[in-house]
Motif scaffolding. Sequence first.
Motif, PDB file in Angstrom:
ATOM      1  N   TRP A 116       0.820  -1.209   0.000  1.00  0.00           N
ATOM      2  CA  TRP A 116       0.000   0.000   0.000  1.00  0.00           C
ATOM      3  C   TRP A 116       0.857   1.264   0.000  1.00  0.00           C
ATOM      4  CZ3 TRP A 116       1.549   2.335   4.405  1.00  0.00           C
ATOM      5  CH2 TRP A 116       1.918   1.542   5.491  1.00  0.00           C
ATOM      6  N   TRP A 165      -0.193  -3.840   8.896  1.00  0.00           N
ATOM      7  CA  TRP A 165      -0.428  -2.581   9.597  1.00  0.00           C
ATOM      8  C   TRP A 165      -1.796  -2.018   9.235  1.00  0.00           C
ATOM      9  CZ3 TRP A 165       4.562   0.907   9.569  1.00  0.00           C
ATOM     10  CH2 TRP A 165       5.523   0.307  10.401  1.00  0.00           C
ATOM     11  N   ASP A 192       0.819  -4.373  14.806  1.00  0.00           N
ATOM     12  CA  ASP A 192       0.965  -3.181  15.635  1.00  0.00           C
ATOM     13  C   ASP A 192       2.374  -2.621  15.447  1.00  0.00           C
ATOM     14  OD1 ASP A 192       1.403  -1.348  17.660  1.00  0.00           O
ATOM     15  OD2 ASP A 192       0.153  -2.399  19.093  1.00  0.00           O
ATOM     16  N   ILE A 213       3.890  -0.216  16.767  1.00  0.00           N
ATOM     17  CA  ILE A 213       4.623   0.184  17.962  1.00  0.00           C
ATOM     18  C   ILE A 213       5.148  -1.048  18.701  1.00  0.00           C
ATOM     19  CG2 ILE A 213       4.353   1.358  20.189  1.00  0.00           C
ATOM     20  CD1 ILE A 213       2.316   3.155  18.413  1.00  0.00           C
ATOM     21  N   ARG A 218       8.257  -1.976  16.883  1.00  0.00           N
ATOM     22  CA  ARG A 218       9.373  -1.107  17.280  1.00  0.00           C
ATOM     23  C   ARG A 218      10.035  -1.639  18.540  1.00  0.00           C
ATOM     24  NH1 ARG A 218       7.033   4.942  17.953  1.00  0.00           N
ATOM     25  NH2 ARG A 218       6.969   5.565  15.790  1.00  0.00           N
ATOM     26  N   GLU A 244      13.285   2.000  15.496  1.00  0.00           N
ATOM     27  CA  GLU A 244      12.331   3.091  15.626  1.00  0.00           C
ATOM     28  C   GLU A 244      11.648   3.377  14.300  1.00  0.00           C
ATOM     29  OE1 GLU A 244      11.260   5.663  18.099  1.00  0.00           O
ATOM     30  OE2 GLU A 244      11.508   3.798  19.207  1.00  0.00           O
ATOM     31  N   LEU A 245      10.733   2.526  13.947  1.00  0.00           N
ATOM     32  CA  LEU A 245      10.051   2.721  12.673  1.00  0.00           C
ATOM     33  C   LEU A 245       9.182   3.966  12.702  1.00  0.00           C
ATOM     34  CD1 LEU A 245       8.926  -0.900  11.769  1.00  0.00           C
ATOM     35  CD2 LEU A 245      10.609   0.508  10.588  1.00  0.00           C
ATOM     36  N   GLY A 246       9.262   4.756  11.638  1.00  0.00           N
ATOM     37  CA  GLY A 246       8.400   5.917  11.492  1.00  0.00           C
ATOM     38  C   GLY A 246       7.666   5.794  10.176  1.00  0.00           C
ATOM     39  N   PRO A 247       8.029   6.596   9.189  1.00  0.00           N
ATOM     40  CA  PRO A 247       7.389   6.469   7.880  1.00  0.00           C
ATOM     41  C   PRO A 247       7.980   5.309   7.077  1.00  0.00           C
ATOM     42  CG  PRO A 247       8.954   8.284   7.864  1.00  0.00           C
ATOM     43  CD  PRO A 247       8.896   7.779   9.283  1.00  0.00           C
ATOM     44  N   LEU A 248       7.204   4.772   6.189  1.00  0.00           N
ATOM     45  CA  LEU A 248       7.697   3.797   5.214  1.00  0.00           C
ATOM     46  C   LEU A 248       7.901   4.511   3.884  1.00  0.00           C
ATOM     47  CD1 LEU A 248       5.494   0.611   5.782  1.00  0.00           C
ATOM     48  CD2 LEU A 248       7.699   1.202   6.795  1.00  0.00           C
ATOM     49  N   ILE A 284      -2.803   3.890   7.233  1.00  0.00           N
ATOM     50  CA  ILE A 284      -2.468   4.046   8.650  1.00  0.00           C
ATOM     51  C   ILE A 284      -3.256   5.230   9.234  1.00  0.00           C
ATOM     52  CG2 ILE A 284      -0.596   4.373  10.295  1.00  0.00           C
ATOM     53  CD1 ILE A 284      -0.430   1.787   8.648  1.00  0.00           C
ATOM     54  N   GLN A 336       6.675  14.228   9.208  1.00  0.00           N
ATOM     55  CA  GLN A 336       7.180  13.093   8.448  1.00  0.00           C
ATOM     56  C   GLN A 336       6.091  12.153   7.963  1.00  0.00           C
ATOM     57  OE1 GLN A 336      10.249  12.817   7.462  1.00  0.00           O
ATOM     58  NE2 GLN A 336      10.779  14.691   8.526  1.00  0.00           N
ATOM     59  N   THR A 337       5.074  11.987   8.769  1.00  0.00           N
ATOM     60  CA  THR A 337       4.113  10.929   8.479  1.00  0.00           C
ATOM     61  C   THR A 337       2.687  11.464   8.481  1.00  0.00           C
ATOM     62  OG1 THR A 337       3.888  10.420  10.825  1.00  0.00           O
ATOM     63  CG2 THR A 337       5.569   9.188   9.623  1.00  0.00           C
ATOM     64  N   LEU A 377       2.682  10.988  18.111  1.00  0.00           N
ATOM     65  CA  LEU A 377       1.550  10.080  17.914  1.00  0.00           C
ATOM     66  C   LEU A 377       0.258  10.635  18.512  1.00  0.00           C
ATOM     67  CD1 LEU A 377       3.362   6.852  19.143  1.00  0.00           C
ATOM     68  CD2 LEU A 377       2.474   7.150  16.812  1.00  0.00           C
ATOM     69  N   ASP A 425      -1.928   8.335  19.692  1.00  0.00           N
ATOM     70  CA  ASP A 425      -1.864   7.384  20.807  1.00  0.00           C
ATOM     71  C   ASP A 425      -1.020   6.212  20.342  1.00  0.00           C
ATOM     72  OD1 ASP A 425      -3.559   5.448  19.408  1.00  0.00           O
ATOM     73  OD2 ASP A 425      -5.249   6.732  19.910  1.00  0.00           O
ATOM     74  N   ASP A 426      -0.816   5.253  21.236  1.00  0.00           N
ATOM     75  CA  ASP A 426      -0.011   4.094  20.839  1.00  0.00           C
ATOM     76  C   ASP A 426      -0.904   2.888  20.541  1.00  0.00           C
ATOM     77  OD1 ASP A 426      -0.818   3.182  23.307  1.00  0.00           O
ATOM     78  OD2 ASP A 426       1.176   2.512  23.938  1.00  0.00           O
ATOM     79  N   ASP A 427      -2.138   3.156  20.187  1.00  0.00           N
ATOM     80  CA  ASP A 427      -3.137   2.102  20.017  1.00  0.00           C
ATOM     81  C   ASP A 427      -3.623   2.096  18.568  1.00  0.00           C
ATOM     82  OD1 ASP A 427      -4.867   0.098  20.564  1.00  0.00           O
ATOM     83  OD2 ASP A 427      -6.231   1.291  21.802  1.00  0.00           O
ATOM     84  N   GLN A 428      -2.736   1.677  17.701  1.00  0.00           N
ATOM     85  CA  GLN A 428      -2.991   1.779  16.266  1.00  0.00           C
ATOM     86  C   GLN A 428      -4.340   1.188  15.856  1.00  0.00           C
ATOM     87  OE1 GLN A 428       0.226   0.097  14.066  1.00  0.00           O
ATOM     88  NE2 GLN A 428      -0.743   0.419  12.085  1.00  0.00           N
ATOM     89  N   LYS A 479       7.651   9.378  18.723  1.00  0.00           N
ATOM     90  CA  LYS A 479       7.971   9.205  17.299  1.00  0.00           C
ATOM     91  C   LYS A 479       6.716   8.788  16.552  1.00  0.00           C
ATOM     92  CE  LYS A 479      11.204   7.038  14.102  1.00  0.00           C
ATOM     93  NZ  LYS A 479      11.659   8.264  13.462  1.00  0.00           N
ATOM     94  N   SER A 480       6.384   9.583  15.564  1.00  0.00           N
ATOM     95  CA  SER A 480       5.171   9.286  14.808  1.00  0.00           C
ATOM     96  C   SER A 480       5.394   8.067  13.929  1.00  0.00           C
ATOM     97  CB  SER A 480       4.772  10.489  13.950  1.00  0.00           C
ATOM     98  OG  SER A 480       5.694  10.669  12.909  1.00  0.00           O
ATOM     99  N   ILE A 481       4.292   7.512  13.485  1.00  0.00           N
ATOM    100  CA  ILE A 481       4.383   6.357  12.598  1.00  0.00           C
ATOM    101  C   ILE A 481       3.272   6.490  11.566  1.00  0.00           C
ATOM    102  CG2 ILE A 481       2.836   4.741  13.815  1.00  0.00           C
ATOM    103  CD1 ILE A 481       5.324   2.768  13.450  1.00  0.00           C
ATOM    104  N   GLY A 482       3.519   6.015  10.357  1.00  0.00           N
ATOM    105  CA  GLY A 482       2.481   6.101   9.342  1.00  0.00           C
ATOM    106  C   GLY A 482       3.066   6.145   7.955  1.00  0.00           C
ATOM    107  N   CYS A 483       2.317   6.727   7.050  1.00  0.00           N
ATOM    108  CA  CYS A 483       2.763   6.826   5.663  1.00  0.00           C
ATOM    109  C   CYS A 483       3.641   8.065   5.511  1.00  0.00           C
ATOM    110  CB  CYS A 483       1.565   6.962   4.736  1.00  0.00           C
ATOM    111  SG  CYS A 483       0.346   5.659   4.948  1.00  0.00           S
ATOM    112  N   ALA A 484       4.667   7.944   4.701  1.00  0.00           N
ATOM    113  CA  ALA A 484       5.493   9.115   4.418  1.00  0.00           C
ATOM    114  C   ALA A 484       4.662  10.151   3.665  1.00  0.00           C
ATOM    115  CB  ALA A 484       6.704   8.710   3.588  1.00  0.00           C
TER     116      ALA A 484
END
Lengths: 190, 245
Positions: free
Chosen positions: A71, A104, A137, A139, A142, A148-152, B84, B161-162, B180, B182-185, B216-221
């Motif tokens: 995706w 994810w 998940d 997190i 990670r 420390e994964l952030g963006p892909l 995400i 970033q994301t 983030l 939250d940490d509960d994706q 640290k955020s997470i998701g799509c660039a």
Amino acid sequence: MALDCLPVAAASATVKRALVLLLLAGGCDRAAPAPAASPSATVEEVDLPALQRWLAARSGRPVLVNFWATWCQPCLEELPDLQAGTADFRASGGVVVGIAMERWVQGVSNAQAVARATAARDRLQLDFPVLVCTEDDAIAMRQALGIELGPLPATWLIDQDGRTVSLHDRGKIDRDGFRALAERALRAAR
Amino acid sequence: MKTRSFVAVLASAALAFAQEPQPVPVGPPVVAPAAAPQPPKTLALGMRVPAETVLVDIDGKEHRAGDCKGKITVVNFYSITCPIMRGWEQRLAAIEQQYGKQGVVFLDIDANSTEIGTTPPAKDGKDKPYEKIRAHLAAEKLPFTVLADHGNVVADFFGAQTTPHVFVFAADGKLVYRGLIDDDQHDRKGDQAKRYLRDTLDQLLAGKTVTPSETKSIGCAIKRAGKPKAEPKAPELPKNGGERD
């Protein structure tokens, strides 16, 4: 070769000959079979402990880990460059692995995740192993990997001593970029 | 109000930064000869967004950073196509519904060139821009105010970033949290989840210090526009590296 993609039963011999020539020239609209995947391009479903074991089994060698997903369009765009740019690295004993993060996305099953990653591997003709991580998940992942994964997409090095180092997570990079990352990883391994 | 380009706004507003009260400096004192103040390239914790910064929402309305003066403000970097982001957007909507009633301002910035295009739409009224964004908000019944960041100037300034990537500003305009929601994706941790955004807002509304100030955020660039050919800028590999958990 059967001409089952064309109504040849009523065709004259001349027409048949023409059709055969047409077929040989690629005129029949049948999809060509996908080239066989490289033997090294396995697709393996792994949970987090299995992923940790897989990586631990390569300790002593630098491992370039590329996190991607079907995706993630930039991920798909950079995978061929990852492959080309790390050819020398792999020939020198380095390991490249793609970890597909299909799960994810909420609602994607393990089977769907594997199918999607396999289709992408075949379409892109990847020649390195792909692990489909069943952890959904980000997190939790990670925390388990110490990454420390952030963006892909994101590319990390796990060095020969098992230490993790972020190499790149600012969008896709090209073949030369991957070549530079791989050279740096090799230098660090010496 | 006349709209200025973001590059110009941010460049000129960088001067405003220098004139505003600054957070306690970090690092050794600078004893080098005085030079012209360098404009900040990216937003840091404790800093304000220049008041002149303007973005236009998908309905054509301008939003100035200065309009948020005196209000707690949440800015989220948003995407309608990132799976995400989709996992979080209903929870973000619920937070907006709840805290919006307490005066908190919520803004979502779409900086993805693949969703908003690389240049602003013509103002001749012929185009109907942002149709997909509008349709998505309607279909999902989302209350978001979506601002288009063409050229990702604001995203770059924020260091976003994301998608998602949230930034929370206190009523005095200073950035107090980023990271983030939250940490509960997948919204299944219940009481075990760390509700960073909610906690930040509760702390601000109670007059308390915000902690943590960063995750640290997470998701799509973010799909940035006009990006120059990428060169790897990875840090030199440290001799001792990082440690595994």
